[in-house]
Design a protein around this motif. Structure first.
Motif, short mmCIF file in Angstrom:
data_model
loop_
_atom_site.label_atom_id
_atom_site.label_comp_id
_atom_site.label_asym_id
_atom_site.label_seq_id
_atom_site.Cartn_x
_atom_site.Cartn_y
_atom_site.Cartn_z
N ASP A 242 24.94 17.40 25.87
CA ASP A 242 25.95 17.97 26.75
C ASP A 242 25.56 17.64 28.19
O ASP A 242 24.36 17.58 28.53
CB ASP A 242 26.04 19.48 26.57
CG ASP A 242 26.77 19.87 25.30
OD1 ASP A 242 27.59 19.05 24.82
OD2 ASP A 242 26.52 20.96 24.78
N HIS A 280 32.98 17.36 17.15
CA HIS A 280 33.85 18.09 18.07
C HIS A 280 35.32 18.06 17.64
O HIS A 280 36.12 18.90 18.06
CB HIS A 280 33.72 17.49 19.48
CG HIS A 280 34.57 18.11 20.52
ND1 HIS A 280 34.46 19.45 20.88
CD2 HIS A 280 35.57 17.60 21.30
CE1 HIS A 280 35.35 19.73 21.82
NE2 HIS A 280 36.04 18.62 22.09
N SER A 294 41.68 21.09 20.68
CA SER A 294 40.68 22.08 20.28
C SER A 294 40.98 23.49 20.78
O SER A 294 40.31 24.44 20.36
CB SER A 294 39.30 21.66 20.79
OG SER A 294 39.31 21.54 22.20
N LYS A 300 32.50 22.71 18.08
CA LYS A 300 31.25 22.47 18.79
C LYS A 300 31.45 21.30 19.75
O LYS A 300 32.41 20.54 19.62
CB LYS A 300 30.13 22.15 17.80
CG LYS A 300 29.68 23.33 16.96
CD LYS A 300 28.45 22.97 16.14
CE LYS A 300 27.89 24.18 15.42
NZ LYS A 300 26.67 23.86 14.65
N THR A 301 30.54 21.16 20.70
CA THR A 301 30.62 20.02 21.63
C THR A 301 30.03 18.76 21.02
O THR A 301 30.16 17.67 21.59
CB THR A 301 29.87 20.33 22.94
OG1 THR A 301 28.50 20.59 22.64
CG2 THR A 301 30.49 21.52 23.64
N CYS A 302 29.41 18.86 19.89
CA CYS A 302 28.76 17.78 19.15
C CYS A 302 29.65 16.53 19.08
O CYS A 302 30.80 16.67 18.69
CB CYS A 302 28.54 18.27 17.74
SG CYS A 302 26.95 18.13 17.05
N THR A 305 29.03 16.50 25.35
CA THR A 305 30.01 16.14 26.39
C THR A 305 29.55 14.94 27.21
O THR A 305 30.35 14.35 27.94
CB THR A 305 30.24 17.34 27.32
OG1 THR A 305 28.98 17.80 27.83
CG2 THR A 305 30.92 18.48 26.59
N ASN A 311 33.03 13.41 24.53
CA ASN A 311 33.23 13.68 23.11
C ASN A 311 34.70 13.71 22.70
O ASN A 311 35.03 14.20 21.63
CB ASN A 311 32.55 15.00 22.71
CG ASN A 311 33.09 16.19 23.49
OD1 ASN A 311 34.03 16.07 24.25
ND2 ASN A 311 32.47 17.35 23.28
#
Length: 335
Positions: A242, A280, A294, A300-302, A305, A311
């Motif tokens: 992130d 994400h 979203s 999740k940010t996975c 970012t 992402n």
């Protein structure tokens, strides 16, 4: 000299050299393709090695073999004009030091007709986990027999452990910590991901490729997870990517791109939002793929970012997929 006499003389020479007939001829790839009825013990006996060494040569996570699977094996090679130890080490997945040690050589000079035992390099393993360089992973992946259909793979970041938890050599320790979290706290059968990339550019194979990943999507509605992940491979990139957190190393960046390209080649995939997906883009509770929509969803940010520009699907299309496509062409040009 008649054929029978030639055969007897050849057999005598092989026995006098204590060489199995399977080792006696030049083999351009020093690989053995598994056949019905094979066991590691039988193959080890044929190629004058041990079961444990075969497992280390090939990064085997169990002793189960699949018909068509390819195994690196020791060979006896007869030197021809132009050979050097370095060329042989590259051709047969070995090293100059290993060839010299196996043959008691004190010099790099070779002679035409000289017979050399060439032993493949052993991979670094700890239990089920296999630690590899990019080059070793490429060789390992293309020798694997995958029995399930793979149509896409997932990009994640670990968040924890992050770069501050990595000391340069604790790959296996961190893998076991992640496995404990997944098994003991999440209740999954094994570590969730097939692959984990590290800041030094190395990759660890964890969950076997023939077992789908577990638990990445639909954590509340667990009934949807098996169907979503049946044809997937999960990749965890160690770090918190992130924005404002870990700055991805050039080594890990290259490995992430290379692994994506290798998986595309292995499974016949073209980089797209359907074949290379970010965590994400999925509601982690319901298992719904929401892509960039979203808002109102548990996402999740996975993979972060700051992962190759971000992402979003636009980030993937502009900043990640082109790199993977270029790497695919680069790899194919060397095959």
């Amino acid at each position: 000299m008649n054929k029978k006499a030639v055969f007897i003389l050849s057999l005598f020479l092989m026995l006098s050299l204590n060489i199995s007939p399977a080792l006696a001829a030049n083999n351009p790839r020093n690989t053995y393709e598994v056949k019905s009825g094979d066991t590691l013990w039988k193959i080890a006996k044929t190629y004058v090695t041990t079961v444990n060494d075969l497992k280390l040569f090939n990064g085997l996570q169990s002793e189960v073999l699949l018909v068509g699977q390819k195994l690196r094996v020791p060979i006896i090679y007869q030197v021809v004009a132009g050979d050097t130890l370095w060329k042989l080490s590259q051709a047969f997945n070995s090293s100059v030091a290993l060839i010299k040690s196996a043959n008691g050589l004190t010099t790099d000079i070779l002679f035409v007709g000289q017979k050399l035992k060439i032993i493949p390099t052993k991979l670094t393993m700890n239990g089920q986990f296999i630690l590899m360089t990019r080059e070793q992973f490429r060789d390992w992946l293309f020798n694997q027999k995958i029995t399930r259909r793979i149509t896409w793979f997932q990009e994640h970041h670990t968040w924890w452990p992050s770069y501050k938890d990595y000391n340069g050599s604790n790959h296996f320790s961190l893998m076991y910590q992640m496995k404990d979290l997944h098994v003991k706290q999440m209740g999954w059968s094994d570590i969730s991901q097939q692959l984990t990339t590290f800041p030094d550019g190395k990759v660890v194979v964890g969950r076997p490729f023939n077992t789908p990943p577990q638990g990445s999507y639909g954590l509340i509605n667990k009934s949807v997870t098996p169907a979503i992940e049946a044809n997937a491979v999960a990749i965890e990139n160690l770090g918190n990517f992130d924005i404002g957190n870990d700055q991805m190393t050039p080594e890990q960046r290259e490995t992430i791109i290379t692994i994506a390209a290798l998986l595309c080649i292995k499974f016949g995939l073209t980089p797209s939002i359907d074949s290379i997906q970010y965590h994400h883009w999925w509601d982690m509770n319901t298992g719904e793929r929401v892509l960039d929509n979203s808002k109102g969803h548990a996402v999740k940010t996975c993979p972060g970012t700051g992962f190759f520009g971000g992402n979003s699907t636009t980030d993937a299309k502009n900043d990640f997929y082109p790199l993977v496509r270029n790497k695919i062409q680069e790899i194919l040009a060397t095959m």
